[in-house]
Design a protein around this motif. Structure first.
Motif, mmCIF file in Angstrom:
data_model
loop_
_atom_site.group_PDB
_atom_site.id
_atom_site.type_symbol
_atom_site.label_atom_id
_atom_site.label_comp_id
_atom_site.label_asym_id
_atom_site.label_seq_id
_atom_site.Cartn_x
_atom_site.Cartn_y
_atom_site.Cartn_z
ATOM 1 N N ARG A 224 0.828 -1.209 0.000
ATOM 2 C CA ARG A 224 0.000 0.000 0.000
ATOM 3 C C ARG A 224 0.866 1.263 0.000
ATOM 4 N N ALA A 225 1.949 1.234 0.758
ATOM 5 C CA ALA A 225 2.835 2.411 0.806
ATOM 6 C C ALA A 225 3.488 2.659 -0.550
ATOM 7 N N LEU A 226 3.946 1.573 -1.192
ATOM 8 C CA LEU A 226 4.555 1.744 -2.512
ATOM 9 C C LEU A 226 3.550 2.270 -3.525
ATOM 10 N N ALA A 227 2.315 1.785 -3.442
ATOM 11 C CA ALA A 227 1.278 2.280 -4.347
ATOM 12 C C ALA A 227 1.016 3.768 -4.110
ATOM 13 N N THR A 232 1.604 9.406 -5.729
ATOM 14 C CA THR A 232 2.063 10.762 -5.386
ATOM 15 C C THR A 232 3.160 11.219 -6.327
ATOM 16 N N GLY A 233 4.091 10.316 -6.663
ATOM 17 C CA GLY A 233 5.159 10.687 -7.587
ATOM 18 C C GLY A 233 4.645 11.011 -8.965
ATOM 19 N N ARG A 234 3.647 10.235 -9.440
ATOM 20 C CA ARG A 234 3.071 10.508 -10.760
ATOM 21 C C ARG A 234 2.361 11.869 -10.764
ATOM 22 N N LEU A 237 5.024 14.603 -10.807
ATOM 23 C CA LEU A 237 5.605 14.790 -12.141
ATOM 24 C C LEU A 237 4.662 15.582 -13.036
ATOM 25 N N SER A 238 3.368 15.291 -12.942
ATOM 26 C CA SER A 238 2.405 16.038 -13.735
ATOM 27 C C SER A 238 2.379 17.505 -13.331
ATOM 28 N N GLU A 239 2.422 17.780 -12.033
ATOM 29 C CA GLU A 239 2.446 19.155 -11.553
ATOM 30 C C GLU A 239 3.730 19.859 -11.963
ATOM 31 N N LEU A 240 4.858 19.141 -11.881
ATOM 32 C CA LEU A 240 6.137 19.732 -12.276
ATOM 33 C C LEU A 240 6.128 20.094 -13.757
ATOM 34 N N ASP A 241 5.576 19.224 -14.582
ATOM 35 C CA ASP A 241 5.484 19.517 -16.006
ATOM 36 C C ASP A 241 4.606 20.737 -16.253
ATOM 37 N N ARG A 242 3.527 20.872 -15.497
ATOM 38 C CA ARG A 242 2.664 22.036 -15.663
ATOM 39 C C ARG A 242 3.378 23.315 -15.256
ATOM 40 N N VAL A 243 4.128 23.270 -14.145
ATOM 41 C CA VAL A 243 4.849 24.462 -13.695
ATOM 42 C C VAL A 243 5.917 24.859 -14.705
ATOM 43 N N LEU A 244 6.618 23.882 -15.268
ATOM 44 C CA LEU A 244 7.639 24.201 -16.260
ATOM 45 C C LEU A 244 7.028 24.776 -17.525
ATOM 46 N N ARG A 245 5.812 24.351 -17.843
ATOM 47 C CA ARG A 245 5.149 24.911 -19.022
ATOM 48 C C ARG A 245 4.802 26.375 -18.829
ATOM 49 N N LEU A 246 4.741 26.824 -17.584
ATOM 50 C CA LEU A 246 4.460 28.235 -17.329
ATOM 51 C C LEU A 246 5.573 29.136 -17.839
ATOM 52 N N LEU A 247 6.767 28.574 -17.991
ATOM 53 C CA LEU A 247 7.884 29.369 -18.487
ATOM 54 C C LEU A 247 7.734 29.701 -19.962
#
Length: 381
Positions: A224-227, A232-234, A237-247
């Motif tokens: 359950r913890a790994l899931a 959370t990591g996925r 990554l999606s949020e990080l990609d969105r923030v980088l697109r702001l540039l």
């Protein structure tokens, strides 16, 4: 250059160079209407700025540091800019003509003072002093040369001093530049907050889940913890990609930003990390305006991240209510023993308060009845 312009304009336009009795005034005043017409052209300011930077100030090859003055590099945009360009062109005309006259006469004067002693056949030069005092001439030659250098240097220093005032940015341009700089700083601050909220929350969840799985030591809990870490990591990554697109210039700053309507996944993440979260939601979160809802989501994310980071697996109560014209959000949890009762020094909580103030609301945090409480009030209009 000023002397050349004066001679060419007077010689070609008016009154010509044949009449020696006309004096100096045509050379100094006849070109002024043409300079006025040139000052009306916006690009003249750019050309004069380039010349001033190249000819009046040391460049990168200078052996010492020299603070470059603030000179505008944009075309004239107002009548005040054009008037200052006209004053600059007039200054170049008059100083250039004056320096040329002084230079030519100064060279002739210096040579006239030296030649009678260096080459006697040259004969006594007609100077201000009587001919019988000709032995003084060689002693006066250095004075004449020094005066010539002083005049040329002084004229250049005067132009270098007046260039920032006549070619520098106007108050309106300074204000526009300051506003643009402020916008850039605000954008950088917002991106920093987005990264702090997104990455900080994801890493906190991952660290807490990994520690809990190692402490539990059971395959079921580890799965359950790994899931949860994977989800959370996925999401991070999606949020990080969105923030980088702001540039990118064509990116929508608000595209795909989560709102309070998706607050459930934050709660589930915290529960998966071991926190006992109780929620009380009142009102229609979908009706909350976009800016308020998006910033409220980030505030809730910051609160739950701080709980997991500083308090661990403790009971947490989350209350979100849409009331008459305002949104209230409250998160309180039990303080762990030895925590000192204060977490107000972190940048996350300061950022949370700044978010609330920018939206016209308020945020308070600190110990409250033996608990740690964060209370946020945001206007809906």
């Amino acid at each position: 250059m000023g002397a050349v312009a004066a001679v060419v304009v007077v010689g070609v336009v008016f009154p010509g160079l044949e009449d020696p009795g006309a004096g100096m005034w045509p050379l100094l005043f006849v070109p002024l209407p043409l300079l006025g017409l040139a000052a009306l052209i916006p690009g003249i300011r750019v050309a004069e700025t380039m010349q001033a930077r190249l000819l009046l100030y040391p460049g990168p090859q200078a052996p010492h540091e020299y603070p470059a003055p603030e000179i505008a590099g944009s075309p004239s945009s107002s009548w005040g800019d054009r008037w200052r360009v006209f004053m600059w062109l007039t200054l170049r005309l008059w100083l250039g003509f004056g320096v040329t006259v002084v230079t030519l006469n100064g060279i002739v004067l210096t040579l006239g003072l030296l030649m009678p002693s260096l080459w006697p056949p040259f004969g006594p030069a007609p100077m201000l002093l009587p001919a019988r005092w000709g032995w003084w001439y060689p002693l006066l030659a250095p004075v004449s040369g020094a005066a010539l250098v002083a005049v040329v240097w002084g004229a250049g220093a005067l132009m270098a001093d007046l260039a920032p005032r006549l070619l520098g940015p106007s108050p309106a341009e300074r204000l526009a530049e300051l506003e643009e700089r402020t916008e850039r700083l605000l954008e950088r601050t917002r991106l920093a907050r987005e990264l702090h909220d997104t990455i900080g929350h994801a890493l906190t969840i991952a660290v807490v889940q990994a520690g809990a799985a190692r402490a539990a030591g059971t395959p079921e809990f580890t799965d359950r913890a790994l899931a949860a870490i994977e989800d959370t990591g996925r999401e991070a990554l999606s949020e990080l990609d969105r923030v980088l697109r702001l540039l990118r210039e064509d990116a929508d700053p608000t595209a795909h930003r989560p709102t309070l309507a998706q607050a459930g996944r934050l709660v589930e993440s915290a529960r998966g990390a071991g926190a006992d979260v109780t929620t009380r939601i009142g009102g229609d979160l979908d009706a909350v305006p976009g800016p308020v809802s998006r910033e409220g989501y980030r505030m809730l994310q910051e609160c739950l991240t701080n709980v997991l980071r500083h308090a661990g697996s403790v009971p947490v109560t989350v209350r979100i209510e849409v009331l008459d014209g305002r949104l209230e959000m409250e998160v309180h949890n039990k303080q762990p023993a030895g925590s000192g009762g204060s977490r107000g020094g972190g940048s996350g909580l300061r950022g949370l308060r700044e978010r609330a103030v920018l939206l016209g609301g308020a945020a308070t945090y600190g110990p409250y009845d033996g608990m740690w409480r964060v209370h946020v009030t945001l206007p809906l209009r």
